[in-house]
Write an enzyme that holds these catalytic residues in place. Structure first.
Site, mmCIF file in Angstrom:
data_model
loop_
_atom_site.group_PDB
_atom_site.id
_atom_site.type_symbol
_atom_site.label_atom_id
_atom_site.label_comp_id
_atom_site.label_asym_id
_atom_site.label_seq_id
_atom_site.Cartn_x
_atom_site.Cartn_y
_atom_site.Cartn_z
ATOM 1 N N TYR A 212 66.508 73.153 51.373
ATOM 2 C CA TYR A 212 67.710 73.921 51.031
ATOM 3 C C TYR A 212 68.779 73.036 50.414
ATOM 4 O O TYR A 212 69.245 73.270 49.290
ATOM 5 C CB TYR A 212 68.257 74.636 52.266
ATOM 6 C CG TYR A 212 69.704 75.038 52.121
ATOM 7 C CD1 TYR A 212 70.117 75.843 51.057
ATOM 8 C CD2 TYR A 212 70.669 74.610 53.032
ATOM 9 C CE1 TYR A 212 71.451 76.197 50.903
ATOM 10 C CE2 TYR A 212 71.995 74.976 52.894
ATOM 11 C CZ TYR A 212 72.386 75.765 51.824
ATOM 12 O OH TYR A 212 73.701 76.111 51.675
ATOM 13 N N LYS B 87 70.316 72.808 46.489
ATOM 14 C CA LYS B 87 71.737 73.011 46.194
ATOM 15 C C LYS B 87 72.307 71.781 45.496
ATOM 16 O O LYS B 87 73.118 71.902 44.572
ATOM 17 C CB LYS B 87 72.518 73.318 47.465
ATOM 18 C CG LYS B 87 72.290 74.710 48.020
ATOM 19 C CD LYS B 87 72.667 75.811 47.024
ATOM 20 C CE LYS B 87 74.158 75.895 46.805
ATOM 21 N NZ LYS B 87 74.516 77.023 45.890
ATOM 22 N N THR C 176 77.579 73.711 48.954
ATOM 23 C CA THR C 176 77.649 73.426 50.384
ATOM 24 C C THR C 176 77.907 71.946 50.635
ATOM 25 O O THR C 176 77.535 71.086 49.814
ATOM 26 C CB THR C 176 76.327 73.826 51.075
ATOM 27 O OG1 THR C 176 76.315 73.368 52.426
ATOM 28 C CG2 THR C 176 75.131 73.218 50.360
ATOM 29 N N ASP C 177 78.496 71.652 51.787
ATOM 30 C CA ASP C 177 78.677 70.244 52.166
ATOM 31 C C ASP C 177 77.360 69.594 52.573
ATOM 32 O O ASP C 177 77.277 68.360 52.686
ATOM 33 C CB ASP C 177 79.699 70.113 53.303
ATOM 34 C CG ASP C 177 79.307 70.858 54.568
ATOM 35 O OD1 ASP C 177 78.304 71.606 54.564
ATOM 36 O OD2 ASP C 177 80.021 70.709 55.581
ATOM 37 N N GLU C 178 76.308 70.378 52.745
ATOM 38 C CA GLU C 178 75.029 69.814 53.172
ATOM 39 C C GLU C 178 74.386 68.939 52.097
ATOM 40 O O GLU C 178 73.455 68.180 52.388
ATOM 41 C CB GLU C 178 74.081 70.923 53.618
ATOM 42 C CG GLU C 178 74.594 71.654 54.848
ATOM 43 C CD GLU C 178 73.596 72.640 55.417
ATOM 44 O OE1 GLU C 178 72.404 72.288 55.496
ATOM 45 O OE2 GLU C 178 73.999 73.758 55.781
#
Length: 332
Positions: free
Chosen positions: A148, A152, A121-123
């Site tokens: 989260y 990741k 994810t870009d998060e």
């Protein structure tokens, strides 16, 4: 490659990928999914049984994972705990799945010399200021802000280490926010759509100025397949579709497309640590692999998503009441 093992293939993005593979390739697919609340066998309904097999299980189960990796030519790793709100209430499952699960999978592909693609994810990059002209690139330092996104980020770093230290044939992709069919009603876009379909007003966190870079799940699937088949081993590719929209604009677009006044929504308590803006620069993917999104018009993709939820109430309705009860307890 003749047979793919797709972890988390009954979840939102994973199931869309399985549908895409069956429609656009001759591959067979083994789906491994734990079937937590976010996994749904119904998301795989209608796919040919001679090409898609399903195994219920945990990616942290080393014996099971090893058996399935042995039977596959490549692994596409979608399985993850992925909802920020849930990670704030209980981080433990995110550590178990995103860290231990990824480690377990890496050890198996290392043992068997199996090609692997890791979906992220870009998060992991944190967020950008609203007035910052920059976008995330493959060189952006990691700066996760939730349990989260930090797990990741940890899983990405494990993949990189196994490539460098053990020669695992892996690639990584970090994608912006997805929307489309088969997404759980806890997530932002399907929550608003299904609220309207149930005769309730959509809910907007805070002032709604937070910006996300939206991509249709079909485009994400085609990008992952392109990376799997043609990406350079050890490389990371960012996946985006030039879809920056603030949350307020998205809610208003949903209401307008569904024939309601654009202001017919309620403001609710903001999420703790809510990232302000995500934006993806996918130049590397475009230039190296000649990949381009098909859903360049966000409203067209949003209308297709609305139509899917409107005609698939049997898929999402069973989870709706319990999801809204959880949000209500949080004042959201």
């Amino acid at each position: 490659m003749a047979r793919l093992l797709v972890t988390g293939g009954a979840g939102f993005i994973g199931s869309n990928f399985v549908h895409h593979v069956i429609e656009h390739t001759a591959y067979e697919v083994i789906v491994l999914d734990k079937l937590t609340y976010a996994g749904n066998r119904a998301s795989l309904a209608g796919l040919p049984e001679e090409r898609v097999s399903f195994v219920q299980g945990d990616i942290a189960d080393g014996g099971l994972v090893d058996d399935l990796v042995t039977a596959a030519d490549a692994v596409v790793h979608y399985a993850a705990e992925s909802h920020n709100d849930n990670s704030l209430s209980d981080p433990q499952p995110f550590l178990n799945t995103n860290i231990i699960g990824t480690f377990t999978l890496l050890e198996s592909v290392r043992k068997h010399g199996t090609r692997m693609h890791h979906v992220s994810t870009d998060e992991v990059y944190g967020d950008l200021a609203l007035d910052d002209p920059a976008r995330f690139t493959e060189e952006t330092p990691y700066n996760p802000s939730s349990p989260y996104s930090s797990t990741k980020a940890g899983s990405d770093l494990l993949v990189r280490a196994w490539v460098r230290s053990f020669g695992v044939a892996a690639t990584i992709s970090n994608c912006s926010n997805n929307y489309g069919p088969y997404q759980h009603v806890e997530k932002f876009i399907p929550r608003q759509i299904t609220n309207v379909l149930r005769g309730h007003r959509p809910k907007l966190y805070g002032d709604g100025r937070n910006v996300r870079d939206w991509i249709h799940a079909d485009d994400h699937s085609s990008a992952v397949l392109s990376i799997l088949e043609n990406g350079r081993i050890g490389e990371t590719y960012l996946i985006g579709a030039d879809g920056e929209r603030d949350n307020k604009s998205v809610v208003e677009a949903i209401l307008t497309l569904m024939g309601l006044p654009a202001d017919a929504y309620d403001h609710v308590n903001d999420r703790a640590g809510h990232d302000m803006r995500y934006a993806i620069d996918y130049t590397k993917l475009r230039n190296e692999l000649n990949w381009h999104p098909l859903y360049r018009d966000f409203e067209r993709g949003l209308q297709a998503t609305i139509d899917w939820y409107r005609t698939n109430e049997d898929w999402w309705l069973p989870a709706k009441a319990a999801t809204e009860a959880l949000y209500a307890r949080a004042g959201q």
